[in-house]
Scaffold this motif. Structure first.
Motif, PDB file in Angstrom:
ATOM      1  N   HIS A 127      23.959  64.395  42.998  1.00  0.00           N
ATOM      2  CA  HIS A 127      24.763  65.505  42.433  1.00  0.00           C
ATOM      3  C   HIS A 127      25.296  66.497  43.095  1.00  0.00           C
ATOM      4  O   HIS A 127      25.528  66.488  45.047  1.00  0.00           O
ATOM      5  N   ASN A 128      26.561  67.041  42.258  1.00  0.00           N
ATOM      6  CA  ASN A 128      27.109  67.654  43.687  1.00  0.00           C
ATOM      7  C   ASN A 128      26.433  69.341  44.541  1.00  0.00           C
ATOM      8  O   ASN A 128      25.512  70.096  43.535  1.00  0.00           O
ATOM      9  N   ALA A 129      26.698  68.483  45.518  1.00  0.00           N
ATOM     10  CA  ALA A 129      25.779  69.437  46.225  1.00  0.00           C
ATOM     11  C   ALA A 129      25.943  71.288  45.788  1.00  0.00           C
ATOM     12  O   ALA A 129      25.265  71.671  46.558  1.00  0.00           O
ATOM     13  N   MET A 130      27.310  71.628  45.371  1.00  0.00           N
ATOM     14  CA  MET A 130      26.911  73.146  44.834  1.00  0.00           C
ATOM     15  C   MET A 130      26.280  73.569  43.769  1.00  0.00           C
ATOM     16  O   MET A 130      26.228  74.585  43.630  1.00  0.00           O
ATOM     17  N   GLY A 131      25.956  72.483  43.071  1.00  0.00           N
ATOM     18  CA  GLY A 131      25.018  72.294  42.180  1.00  0.00           C
ATOM     19  C   GLY A 131      23.561  73.260  42.453  1.00  0.00           C
ATOM     20  O   GLY A 131      23.346  72.702  43.293  1.00  0.00           O
ATOM     21  N   PRO A 132      22.774  74.344  41.060  1.00  0.00           N
ATOM     22  CA  PRO A 132      21.345  74.517  41.626  1.00  0.00           C
ATOM     23  C   PRO A 132      20.113  72.869  41.969  1.00  0.00           C
ATOM     24  O   PRO A 132      18.956  72.976  42.370  1.00  0.00           O
ATOM     25  N   GLU A 133      20.440  71.740  40.626  1.00  0.00           N
ATOM     26  CA  GLU A 133      19.655  71.076  40.686  1.00  0.00           C
ATOM     27  C   GLU A 133      19.679  69.861  42.002  1.00  0.00           C
ATOM     28  O   GLU A 133      18.870  69.490  42.504  1.00  0.00           O
ATOM     29  N   ALA A 134      20.873  70.019  43.180  1.00  0.00           N
ATOM     30  CA  ALA A 134      21.562  69.463  44.073  1.00  0.00           C
ATOM     31  C   ALA A 134      20.088  69.358  45.023  1.00  0.00           C
ATOM     32  O   ALA A 134      18.846  68.986  45.846  1.00  0.00           O
ATOM     33  N   THR A 135      19.248  70.917  45.095  1.00  0.00           N
ATOM     34  CA  THR A 135      17.959  71.148  45.906  1.00  0.00           C
ATOM     35  C   THR A 135      17.136  70.756  46.073  1.00  0.00           C
ATOM     36  O   THR A 135      16.279  70.234  46.403  1.00  0.00           O
ATOM     37  N   ARG A 136      16.804  70.101  43.756  1.00  0.00           N
ATOM     38  CA  ARG A 136      15.804  69.276  43.792  1.00  0.00           C
ATOM     39  C   ARG A 136      15.546  68.481  43.355  1.00  0.00           C
ATOM     40  O   ARG A 136      14.042  67.380  43.783  1.00  0.00           O
ATOM     41  N   GLU A 137      16.709  67.620  43.261  1.00  0.00           N
ATOM     42  CA  GLU A 137      17.113  66.223  42.837  1.00  0.00           C
ATOM     43  C   GLU A 137      17.507  65.750  43.999  1.00  0.00           C
ATOM     44  O   GLU A 137      17.766  64.019  43.727  1.00  0.00           O
ATOM     45  N   ASN A 138      18.131  65.714  44.697  1.00  0.00           N
ATOM     46  CA  ASN A 138      18.975  65.038  45.460  1.00  0.00           C
ATOM     47  C   ASN A 138      18.847  64.801  46.738  1.00  0.00           C
ATOM     48  O   ASN A 138      17.421  64.534  47.395  1.00  0.00           O
ATOM     49  N   GLU A 139      19.068  63.405  47.175  1.00  0.00           N
ATOM     50  CA  GLU A 139      18.089  62.581  48.649  1.00  0.00           C
ATOM     51  C   GLU A 139      18.686  63.743  49.658  1.00  0.00           C
ATOM     52  O   GLU A 139      19.666  64.149  49.893  1.00  0.00           O
ATOM     53  N   CYS A 140      17.655  63.498  50.539  1.00  0.00           N
ATOM     54  CA  CYS A 140      17.205  64.266  51.351  1.00  0.00           C
ATOM     55  C   CYS A 140      16.678  63.991  52.845  1.00  0.00           C
ATOM     56  O   CYS A 140      15.708  63.196  52.467  1.00  0.00           O
ATOM     57  N   SER A 141      16.732  64.437  53.449  1.00  0.00           N
ATOM     58  CA  SER A 141      16.276  64.300  54.350  1.00  0.00           C
ATOM     59  C   SER A 141      15.420  65.696  55.417  1.00  0.00           C
ATOM     60  O   SER A 141      16.298  66.658  55.658  1.00  0.00           O
ATOM     61  N   SER A 142      14.922  65.599  56.241  1.00  0.00           N
ATOM     62  CA  SER A 142      13.796  66.562  56.534  1.00  0.00           C
ATOM     63  C   SER A 142      12.944  67.477  57.919  1.00  0.00           C
ATOM     64  O   SER A 142      12.770  65.883  58.171  1.00  0.00           O
ATOM     65  N   VAL A 143      13.373  68.469  58.981  1.00  0.00           N
ATOM     66  CA  VAL A 143      13.153  67.648  59.896  1.00  0.00           C
ATOM     67  C   VAL A 143      12.460  69.508  60.528  1.00  0.00           C
ATOM     68  O   VAL A 143      13.015  70.298  60.258  1.00  0.00           O
ATOM     69  N   GLY A 144      10.559  69.343  60.687  1.00  0.00           N
ATOM     70  CA  GLY A 144      10.259  70.557  60.597  1.00  0.00           C
ATOM     71  C   GLY A 144      10.212  70.664  62.219  1.00  0.00           C
ATOM     72  O   GLY A 144       9.521  70.077  62.742  1.00  0.00           O
ATOM     73  N   ILE A 145      10.828  71.547  62.114  1.00  0.00           N
ATOM     74  CA  ILE A 145      10.450  72.441  64.062  1.00  0.00           C
ATOM     75  C   ILE A 145       9.519  73.536  64.609  1.00  0.00           C
ATOM     76  O   ILE A 145       9.328  74.498  63.962  1.00  0.00           O
ATOM     77  N   GLU A 146       8.171  73.463  65.287  1.00  0.00           N
ATOM     78  CA  GLU A 146       7.695  74.593  65.655  1.00  0.00           C
ATOM     79  C   GLU A 146       8.114  75.148  66.834  1.00  0.00           C
ATOM     80  O   GLU A 146       8.549  74.148  68.050  1.00  0.00           O
ATOM     81  N   ARG A 147       8.611  76.449  67.111  1.00  0.00           N
ATOM     82  CA  ARG A 147       8.853  76.702  68.287  1.00  0.00           C
ATOM     83  C   ARG A 147       8.092  77.485  69.341  1.00  0.00           C
ATOM     84  O   ARG A 147       6.568  76.995  69.172  1.00  0.00           O
TER      85      ARG A 147
END
Length: 226
Positions: A127-147
Motif C-alpha cells: 500500500h501507499n506508505a502514507m496510508g494508515p493501512e501500510a503499518t498494518r499490512e505492508n511488508e516490513c522488517s523489524s530490528v529490536g535494539i537493547e541499550r
C-alpha cells in the motif's frame, strides 16, 4: 556493512546491483537515442542521474548525549501516535513514523546504540506508505535494539507502493552504534521507531518536521521505568 568512504562518490553498496544494471541499460539507451537524434539522449541520461541520486550515501555525524534517539531515516515525520506494540516491546509505545520520498537519502541508520536482540520479517502488501493501512499490512522488517541500560527500542522498515525491496544488514548479536548504517528500503517508503512509554521519552520533533538519518534528534530517553 558497506561504507561510502571508499568511493569517490558517496554511494551505498546496498545499490550496487541496481546501479550496475541501470548504468548498462540507460547507457545503452542513451547511445541508441543519440545515434537517432542527439537530444533524445537527455531522457535516459536524466533517469541515470535520478538513479545515482537515489543511492547516495552521505556521511552523517550523530549528536553526543547518551539518551538522544536519532532519526533512522531522511524524510518527514508523518505521524506520532501511542500504540500497543506486541511484536517486540510487548508494551504501550510511542510510534514515530517517517515517510521517505524517492528524493530522500534511503540508507537507514540505527536510532540508538545497543545490541540487536531481535529480528523479524513480515511478508505483506504494498500500500501507499502514507496510508494508515501500510503499518498494518505492508511488508516490513523489524530490528529490536537493547541499550546498555536495558531499555529497548524497535525500528521497523516498511515497504511502500514503489518500494519493493527491504535490505536489513544486521543480525541478532550485532552491536550497533547510534547513527550506524543498518540497511535501506529501495525506492521510497516508511520507517517507524517504537519507544516504550515507560522510557520517559521526551519528543523533540512534531508531525511535519523534516529529519535527517543519524543526525536529527527525535527525542531523549530517560532511564527505564523513570
Amino acid at each position: 556493512m558497506p561504507e561510502a568512504g571508499a568511493l569517490r562518490w558517496p554511494l551505498t553498496g546496498y545499490g550496487t546491483r541496481e546501479l550496475v544494471l541501470g548504468t548498462a541499460l540507460l547507457g545503452g539507451a542513451a547511445a541508441l537515442a543519440a545515434w537517432v537524434w542527439a537530444p533524445l539522449a537527455i531522457a535516459p541520461a536524466g533517469l541515470w542521474l535520478l538513479l545515482v541520486n537515489f543511492f547516495r550515501d552521505p556521511e552523517r555525524v550523530p549528536p553526543e548525549g547518551e539518551g538522544k534517539l536519532v532519526s533512522p531515516a531522511d524524510g518527514r515525520v508523518a505521524d506520532m501516535v501511542r500504540v500497543r506494540e506486541e511484536e517486540f516491546l510487548h508494551s504501550d509505545a510511542l510510534r514515530i513514523g517517517i515517510f521517505m520520498s524517492v528524493f530522500n537519502v534511503h540508507v537507514n541508520r540505527a536510532p540508538v546504540a545497543g545490541l540487536v536482540v531481535y529480528r523479524g520479517y513480515r511478508p505483506g502488501k504494498f500500500h501507499n506508505a502514507m496510508g494508515p493501512e501500510a503499518t498494518r499490512e505492508n511488508e516490513c522488517s523489524s530490528v529490536g535494539i537493547e541499550r546498555p541500560d536495558g531499555s529497548r527500542v524497535l525500528v521497523r522498515q516498511v515497504a511502500g507502493l514503489i518500494a519493493r525491496r527491504i535490505v536489513t544488514d544486521c543480525a541478532v548479536g550485532d552491536d550497533l552504534q547510534r547513527g550506524e548504517r543498518f540497511g535501506m528500503v529501495k525506492f521510497g517508503s516508511r520507517l517507524e521507531v517504537y519507544v516504550p512509554t515507560g522510557a520517559a521519552f521526551r519528543p523533540r520533533v512534531k508531525v511535519g518536521d523534516r529529519v535527517r538519518a543519524g543526525e536529527t534528534v527525535l527525542g531523549e530517553m530517560g532511564a527505564p521505568g523513570a
